[in-house]
Scaffold this motif. Structure first.
Motif, mmCIF file in Angstrom:
data_model
loop_
_atom_site.group_PDB
_atom_site.id
_atom_site.type_symbol
_atom_site.label_atom_id
_atom_site.label_comp_id
_atom_site.label_asym_id
_atom_site.label_seq_id
_atom_site.Cartn_x
_atom_site.Cartn_y
_atom_site.Cartn_z
ATOM 1 N N GLU A 146 -13.740 -94.167 -94.153
ATOM 2 C CA GLU A 146 -14.294 -92.800 -93.351
ATOM 3 C C GLU A 146 -13.535 -91.122 -93.676
ATOM 4 O O GLU A 146 -14.277 -90.245 -93.541
ATOM 5 C CB GLU A 146 -13.234 -93.801 -92.367
ATOM 6 N N ARG A 147 -13.101 -91.457 -94.770
ATOM 7 C CA ARG A 147 -11.442 -90.663 -94.760
ATOM 8 C C ARG A 147 -11.745 -90.412 -96.289
ATOM 9 O O ARG A 147 -11.533 -89.146 -97.352
ATOM 10 C CB ARG A 147 -10.130 -90.290 -94.883
ATOM 11 N N THR A 148 -12.993 -90.783 -97.324
ATOM 12 C CA THR A 148 -12.858 -90.579 -98.579
ATOM 13 C C THR A 148 -15.111 -90.360 -99.437
ATOM 14 O O THR A 148 -15.521 -90.691 -98.259
ATOM 15 C CB THR A 148 -12.748 -91.900 -99.459
ATOM 16 N N PRO A 149 -14.671 -89.220 -99.798
ATOM 17 C CA PRO A 149 -16.191 -89.195 -100.694
ATOM 18 C C PRO A 149 -17.269 -90.429 -100.872
ATOM 19 O O PRO A 149 -16.784 -91.243 -101.002
ATOM 20 C CB PRO A 149 -16.162 -88.017 -101.919
ATOM 21 N N PRO A 214 -27.211 -86.283 -89.465
ATOM 22 C CA PRO A 214 -26.079 -86.141 -90.486
ATOM 23 C C PRO A 214 -24.526 -86.171 -91.292
ATOM 24 O O PRO A 214 -23.749 -86.284 -90.722
ATOM 25 C CB PRO A 214 -27.429 -87.719 -91.484
ATOM 26 N N LEU A 215 -25.527 -84.622 -90.735
ATOM 27 C CA LEU A 215 -23.696 -83.609 -91.599
ATOM 28 C C LEU A 215 -23.888 -82.705 -90.002
ATOM 29 O O LEU A 215 -24.730 -82.562 -89.447
ATOM 30 C CB LEU A 215 -24.125 -83.091 -92.988
ATOM 31 N N PRO A 216 -22.818 -82.476 -89.934
ATOM 32 C CA PRO A 216 -22.825 -80.657 -88.896
ATOM 33 C C PRO A 216 -23.757 -80.071 -88.740
ATOM 34 O O PRO A 216 -23.861 -79.395 -89.480
ATOM 35 C CB PRO A 216 -21.739 -80.926 -88.413
ATOM 36 N N ASP A 240 -18.538 -86.636 -95.836
ATOM 37 C CA ASP A 240 -20.242 -87.590 -96.596
ATOM 38 C C ASP A 240 -19.831 -89.409 -97.171
ATOM 39 O O ASP A 240 -19.787 -89.017 -98.154
ATOM 40 C CB ASP A 240 -21.298 -87.016 -96.898
ATOM 41 N N THR A 241 -19.951 -89.987 -96.022
ATOM 42 C CA THR A 241 -19.719 -92.033 -96.431
ATOM 43 C C THR A 241 -21.242 -92.118 -96.971
ATOM 44 O O THR A 241 -20.122 -92.806 -97.372
ATOM 45 C CB THR A 241 -19.050 -91.339 -95.079
ATOM 46 N N GLY A 242 -21.903 -91.414 -97.999
ATOM 47 C CA GLY A 242 -23.205 -92.002 -98.667
ATOM 48 C C GLY A 242 -23.694 -93.106 -98.164
ATOM 49 O O GLY A 242 -24.180 -92.983 -97.100
ATOM 50 N N ARG A 243 -23.327 -94.274 -98.927
ATOM 51 C CA ARG A 243 -23.635 -95.886 -98.698
ATOM 52 C C ARG A 243 -23.794 -95.875 -97.547
ATOM 53 O O ARG A 243 -23.495 -96.864 -96.919
ATOM 54 C CB ARG A 243 -23.363 -96.396 -99.869
#
Length: 479
Positions: A146-149, A214-216, A240-243
């Motif tokens: 939740e806190r990493t790319p 998906p993004l603000p 953005d948490t990707g997968r």
């Protein structure tokens, strides 16, 4: 327009009494103050219409860094965390209803699972992933997603840690963010496009949810952690948490979530019908304790509150909290959004708002109106029927649907959907999924009803009907 005390004075509120609006505003104010969140927005929906909106708190971005617009409104975006899972579940149910998959299918039929993950993840069924009963680990391979790319997990194979399975599939509910990341990948595989693009075209656009992304997109609330022992805040990273995005990526607004809540309450044939939504609200795994007050369906959390069963979802991501609850039988729903990592019990507040309206202003039943013209043959089926000595009433509903109810108030009741072959399929209760047939005699008259091998006759143990085991030729005895 939202007033400074947290109540809305727009025409949307015309359906609620001033005392009810005041109680809702007071509940939101207390929760925001005691929860110590920079801002909170809430709403209540009844009969598909937003009847109250409220806000509490100062600037959307604490610490004086105000984005355009400053204070929140029903159109300010917040991150909704695991509420995203319900959107993904709707997509999967659409695939099922379109005949592109069966909920009993194993995941491995559609997605390649890396050999090092073992065979167990691939054997978990789609239904088990939807209900968090596939036994998969709660989280993907580290670090804290939740806190990493999202680049750290760019492919489905990157999601599996050393022990991707923690419980035997189907045995128990074990919440799995990993499972929903895989469901998002499933949607992409079967639709041939990113899950978020599919969501926009198949769900968001038909429901008019143009502020769910998906993004603000401005104006949006900034996410904050609040110090537990001081009135200080710390900005949370926005990744953005990707997968992992299908597990908690989406941003939305109170206004958009009111539209989504209205859909979850009553259905919308452009997206998903009421029958499939009812299936999503059914507990999918047996509760681990008797007298349960929490359970999980297919992409929906289920809780008991105020004597009613609520369905929806809560959500959290670093800096944000969210909740949507629906009470379909009362045609009510509620929404709560806040921009803090912890502190405000959003699920409890959303339930409290819903309970406030339900208790102060109970929903009126829809007015009775005559249905469309009834088929005489179906009309002739209505009335009393008997399973042995037990009396039941068969009622004709709109669209050739039938309903069977016990005459004494105790017994197996069920609703039945008409099928193209002239039979009916049970929708709920003991007879869910069972077939109801009308059996006719040699002259074409109705002999009996066959319901999953149970014979229903016009008279108790009718000797003229083929009752299993036969009927004593001397008939009923009496002094």
């Amino acid at each position: 327009m939202i007033t400074s005390n947290g109540e809305s004075d727009s025409r949307e509120d015309a359906g609620l009494l001033p005392e009810t609006r005041r109680a809702l505003g007071h509940g939101l104010a207390v929760a925001q103050a005691e929860g110590r969140v920079p801002s909170a927005v809430a709403a209540v929906v009844r009969d598909g219409r937003t009847v109250w909106t409220g806000k509490r708190g100062g600037a959307v971005a604490a610490g004086g860094e105000e984005p355009e617009g400053g204070e929140p409104t029903p159109h300010t975006q917040y991150r909704i965390g695991s509420l995203t899972k319900t959107f993904v579940a709707v997509q999967v149910m659409r695939l099922r209803d379109a005949g592109l998959l069966d909920l009993a299918d194993p995941l491995g039929r559609y997605l390649e699972v890396p050999a090092e993950a073992g065979e167990e993840p691939a054997s978990a069924t789609i239904a088990q992933l939807l209900s968090h009963s596939g036994g998969l680990a709660a989280e993907p391979r580290g670090p804290w997603w939740e806190r990493t790319p999202g680049e750290l997990r760019s492919e489905p194979a990157d999601l599996f840690g050393e022990r991707p399975v923690r419980h035997p599939a189907g045995r128990r509910h074990h919440y799995s963010n990993l499972g929903y990341a895989l469901l998002g990948a499933l949607v992409e595989r079967l639709r041939g496009a990113p899950w978020s693009d599919v969501l926009r075209e198949e769900v968001l656009r038909p429901l008019g949810m143009d502020r769910t992304t998906p993004l603000p997109e401005e104006p949006y609330a900034r996410g904050w952690a609040v110090h537990p022992w001081a009135d200080a805040v710390l900005p949370e990273p926005l990744c953005d948490t990707g997968r992992m995005a299908p597990a908690g990526q989406l941003w939305s607004t109170a206004a958009d979530l009111c539209r989504f809540a209205a859909f979850l309450t009553a259905g919308d044939d452009r997206v998903l019908g009421a029958e499939s939504l009812a299936e999503m609200r059914t507990p999918a795994v047996a509760p681990e304790a008797s007298g349960w007050d929490q359970s999980y369906g297919l992409g929906m959390q289920l809780v008991r509150s105020g004597g009613r069963l609520l369905a929806g979802h809560t959500g959290s991501m670093p800096g944000f909290l969210a909740a949507v609850w629906t009470a379909p039988e009362e045609r009510l729903a509620s929404v709560v959004l806040a921009n803090a990592t912890a502190g405000l019990p959003v699920g409890g507040l959303a339930a409290e708002l819903l309970d406030t309206v339900a208790e102060r202003e109970p929903s009126l039943p829809p007015p009775w109106r005559p249905r469309s013209a009834a088929d005489p043959e179906l009309l002739a089926l209505t009335g009393p029927w008997y399973w042995g000595p037990s009396g039941f009433a068969l009622r004709l509903r709109e669209g050739r649907a039938l309903e069977l109810v016990p005459l004494g108030g105790r017994g197996r009741a069920s609703r039945f959907r008409p099928e193209a072959d002239g039979t009916w399929t049970g929708l709920d209760g003991y007879y869910a999924g069972e077939t109801l047939r009308v059996a006719r005699d040699a002259d074409g008259g109705v002999s009996h009803l066959d319901l999953g091998t149970f014979v229903f006759t016009r008279h108790p143990y009718d000797p003229q009907a083929p009752v299993p085991g036969g009927v004593d030729p001397e008939g009923w005895r009496a002094d």
